[in-house]
Design a protein around this motif. Structure first.
Motif, short mmCIF file in Angstrom:
data_model
loop_
_atom_site.label_atom_id
_atom_site.label_comp_id
_atom_site.label_asym_id
_atom_site.label_seq_id
_atom_site.Cartn_x
_atom_site.Cartn_y
_atom_site.Cartn_z
N GLU A 1 0.82 -1.22 0.00
CA GLU A 1 0.00 0.00 0.00
C GLU A 1 0.85 1.27 0.00
O GLU A 1 0.33 2.38 0.16
CB GLU A 1 -0.92 0.01 1.23
CG GLU A 1 -1.86 -1.17 1.32
CD GLU A 1 -1.20 -2.43 1.88
OE1 GLU A 1 -1.77 -3.53 1.72
OE2 GLU A 1 -0.10 -2.32 2.48
N MET B 1 -3.78 0.00 -6.94
CA MET B 1 -5.21 0.23 -6.76
C MET B 1 -5.87 -0.98 -6.10
O MET B 1 -6.67 -0.84 -5.17
CB MET B 1 -5.86 0.52 -8.11
CG MET B 1 -5.32 1.79 -8.78
SD MET B 1 -5.72 1.89 -10.55
CE MET B 1 -7.45 2.33 -10.48
N ALA B 2 -5.50 -2.19 -6.55
CA ALA B 2 -6.08 -3.40 -5.99
C ALA B 2 -5.64 -3.62 -4.55
O ALA B 2 -6.44 -4.00 -3.69
CB ALA B 2 -5.70 -4.61 -6.85
N ARG C 1 -7.48 -1.31 -2.20
CA ARG C 1 -8.84 -1.77 -1.99
C ARG C 1 -8.88 -2.93 -0.99
O ARG C 1 -9.71 -2.95 -0.09
CB ARG C 1 -9.46 -2.19 -3.32
CG ARG C 1 -10.92 -2.64 -3.24
CD ARG C 1 -11.52 -2.84 -4.61
NE ARG C 1 -10.81 -3.85 -5.40
CZ ARG C 1 -10.05 -3.60 -6.46
NH1 ARG C 1 -9.89 -2.36 -6.87
NH2 ARG C 1 -9.46 -4.58 -7.10
N ARG C 2 -7.97 -3.89 -1.14
CA ARG C 2 -7.93 -5.03 -0.23
C ARG C 2 -7.60 -4.61 1.20
O ARG C 2 -8.01 -5.26 2.16
CB ARG C 2 -6.90 -6.06 -0.73
CG ARG C 2 -7.41 -6.92 -1.88
CD ARG C 2 -6.52 -8.12 -2.11
NE ARG C 2 -5.23 -7.72 -2.67
CZ ARG C 2 -4.96 -7.70 -3.97
NH1 ARG C 2 -5.89 -8.04 -4.85
NH2 ARG C 2 -3.78 -7.35 -4.41
N GLY D 1 -10.50 1.80 0.28
CA GLY D 1 -11.50 2.25 -0.67
C GLY D 1 -11.00 2.19 -2.10
O GLY D 1 -9.85 1.82 -2.37
N GLU D 2 -11.88 2.55 -3.02
CA GLU D 2 -11.55 2.53 -4.44
C GLU D 2 -10.73 3.78 -4.80
O GLU D 2 -11.08 4.89 -4.40
CB GLU D 2 -12.82 2.49 -5.28
CG GLU D 2 -13.60 1.20 -5.17
CD GLU D 2 -12.93 0.05 -5.90
OE1 GLU D 2 -12.08 0.30 -6.78
OE2 GLU D 2 -13.28 -1.11 -5.59
N ILE D 3 -9.68 3.57 -5.54
CA ILE D 3 -8.93 4.69 -6.12
C ILE D 3 -9.36 4.80 -7.57
O ILE D 3 -9.20 3.86 -8.36
CB ILE D 3 -7.41 4.46 -6.02
CG1 ILE D 3 -6.99 4.41 -4.55
CG2 ILE D 3 -6.65 5.58 -6.75
CD1 ILE D 3 -5.52 4.11 -4.33
N ALA D 4 -9.95 5.91 -7.93
CA ALA D 4 -10.51 6.09 -9.26
C ALA D 4 -9.40 6.17 -10.31
O ALA D 4 -8.30 6.67 -10.03
CB ALA D 4 -11.35 7.36 -9.31
N SER E 1 -6.82 -2.09 -16.57
CA SER E 1 -7.25 -3.48 -16.73
C SER E 1 -6.06 -4.33 -17.16
O SER E 1 -5.17 -3.87 -17.89
CB SER E 1 -8.35 -3.57 -17.79
OG SER E 1 -8.54 -4.91 -18.22
#
Length: 473
Positions: free
Chosen positions: A348, A382-383, A386-387, A391-394, A436
């Motif tokens: 992180e 980003m993943a 989230r884990r 939260g989500e990073i746009a 992606s």
């Protein structure tokens, strides 16, 4: 439909400002200037894409208009000028070109043989006199592999064996015969420094330093010499009796102070003095938080500014201080544990450095294959965030790690890094969301010229080194 524009400033004024030459002093006069010239290209209109501007904004079903190698406008319903190339980009994503702030392409090129090892001048702990650009082999096939990953600009640095490894240079990632034809016009040099294990390992059995305290003593001694050199070479109002070296080189009319061996030039002290003056940006290879804190204090002692800490697996421990002091962290997504000073890394790290107000997180490669898929390295961050429950990073936030923040660390943010009117048209068209695992850079534009096209073999550059060689089955 009437076009909706995001920028109201005059394009002509923006272009003029972006093209202005970087002021130079006697310490940063360039005898090997850029010969880069943007490729001629017609106007370009990319239509109806998801656009990540690079400054935190996302625009859906937006158009990007390019004229004369510069971003002209971003909005909806933009009209194509006469003769323009139109790219229908519905369902595709558009971003600024990726910028890698820490690469060794050209100085550690492929194939990786000893004869190609030109990144570390391991002859003295302080080699501020050497410039990475004088080792760059422009035919390195790695440049083209990076281009296929969307990399349009990159900083080439010396290695990390020395306390001060020398000057780095920023390049535009275009096919060329010489590094000068790739050299980013007006970009400031970087100064590569290194903390920790590397210098003491390399020099511990020689003349030193052999410890971390020896490292710091070495930095201080070098900058003390540079401060004295800077003082001796300060301009004065009296007319000179004869021209000194900087006057002969750059046409300046300010003499030295007469106390430095008759004006003799010192290449090592030129670079260090340029760093103290703020004309050369300081980039420091540093893993541990305690050492980063020491280097920030060293910068205060001698009056220079740290642009970025590189690698920095413990940067998360002082993320607030980095943000407060406007220092970027150029970091890996998840490299850790390969030596003791890299032991306390966490996945992180980048997300935590990015979190404070004013935080400047950057995803870098250190070259090898990582430079070919920096977008996927950012996706791992980003993943992992989230884990970890962050939260989500746009995507519009994460793209800054590869573009806007990187341009800021290299001092070229007025020219590139975001898709704004007047800036260089360094643009990547992706087949889908660039974060992606299935994302591919389909087209890459540098100053508005299509230099890479995944679907057009004539637009996939190949190094002269590879021409005529058989491809492995």
């Amino acid at each position: 439909m009437r076009p909706t524009l995001l920028a109201g400033l005059s394009l002509a004024l923006l272009c003029a400002g972006a093209q202005a030459a970087t002021p130079t002093s006697r310490f940063t006069f360039d005898p090997y200037p850029s010969t880069y010239r943007a490729l001629a290209a017609p106007p370009l209109l990319i239509r109806q894409a998801t656009v990540l501007v690079g400054d935190g904004r996302r625009l859906d079903n937006a158009d990007v208009l390019v004229e004369n190698g510069r971003i002209s406008a971003i909005g909806t319903g933009l009209a194509a000028p006469a003769g323009a190339t139109v790219v229908e980009a519905g369902g595709k994503w558009v971003t600024p070109g990726i910028i890698d702030v820490h690469s060794h392409l050209g100085v550690y090129p492929s194939p990786g043989v000893k004869a190609h090892s030109d990144g570390n001048e391991m002859t003295s702990p302080v080699t501020a006199n050497v410039w990475a650009e004088h080792s760059i082999w422009a035919q390195d096939p790695g440049f083209h592999a990076a281009l296929a990953g969307g990399v349009t600009s990159l900083q080439i640095l010396p290695g990390s064996a020395n306390l001060v490894g020398g000057r780095g240079v920023t390049l535009k990632n275009v096919p060329a015969t010489s590094y000068q034809a790739m050299k980013f016009p007006g970009a400031p040099w970087g100064l590569k420094m290194a903390c920790g294990e590397n210098p003491k390992r390399v020099y511990g059995g020689k003349s030193g330093p052999a410890t971390r305290m020896g490292n710091v003593a070495g930095y201080r001694a070098a900058f003390i010499d540079a401060a004295e050199y800077l003082k001796k070479n300060a301009p004065r109002s009296q007319a000179p009796k004869r021209k000194r070296w900087w006057e002969r080189a750059s046409g300046g009319d300010a003499p030295d102070s007469g106390g430095d061996a008759g004006g003799k030039r010192d290449l090592k002290l030129d670079t260090l003095a340029g760093a103290i003056n703020g004309e050369i940006l300081v980039h420091i290879h540093c893993y541990r938080a305690d050492e980063m804190a020491t280097m920030l204090d060293l910068a205060k002692e001698f009056g220079f500014k740290v642009a970025a800490f590189h690698h920095g697996v413990e940067a998360y421990k002082l993320a607030d201080r980095l943000a407060q002091e406007n220092v970027c962290g150029a970091l890996w997504a998840d490299w850790w544990g390969f030596k003791m000073e890299a032991f306390d890394g966490i996945q992180e790290n980048i997300a935590l450095v990015d979190r404070p107000a004013g935080g400047c997180a950057i995803v870098h490669s250190d070259s090898d294959e990582g430079i070919q898929r920096l977008n996927q390295e950012a996706a791992k961050v980003m993943a992992n965030a989230r884990r970890a429950g962050m939260g989500e990073i746009a995507p519009e936030r994460a793209i800054r790690w590869l573009t806007g923040n990187a341009a800021r660390a290299l001092g070229v943010q007025e020219q590139t890094g975001t898709l704004e009117a007047g800036k260089m048209a360094d643009v990547v068209v992706w087949n889908q969301n660039p974060f992606s695992v299935y994302a591919r850079a389909e087209q890459v534009y540098i100053d508005g010229a299509r230099v890479y096209d995944r679907h057009d073999p004539s637009r996939r550059p190949k190094s002269d080194f590879l021409l005529g060689q058989e491809v492995a089955p």
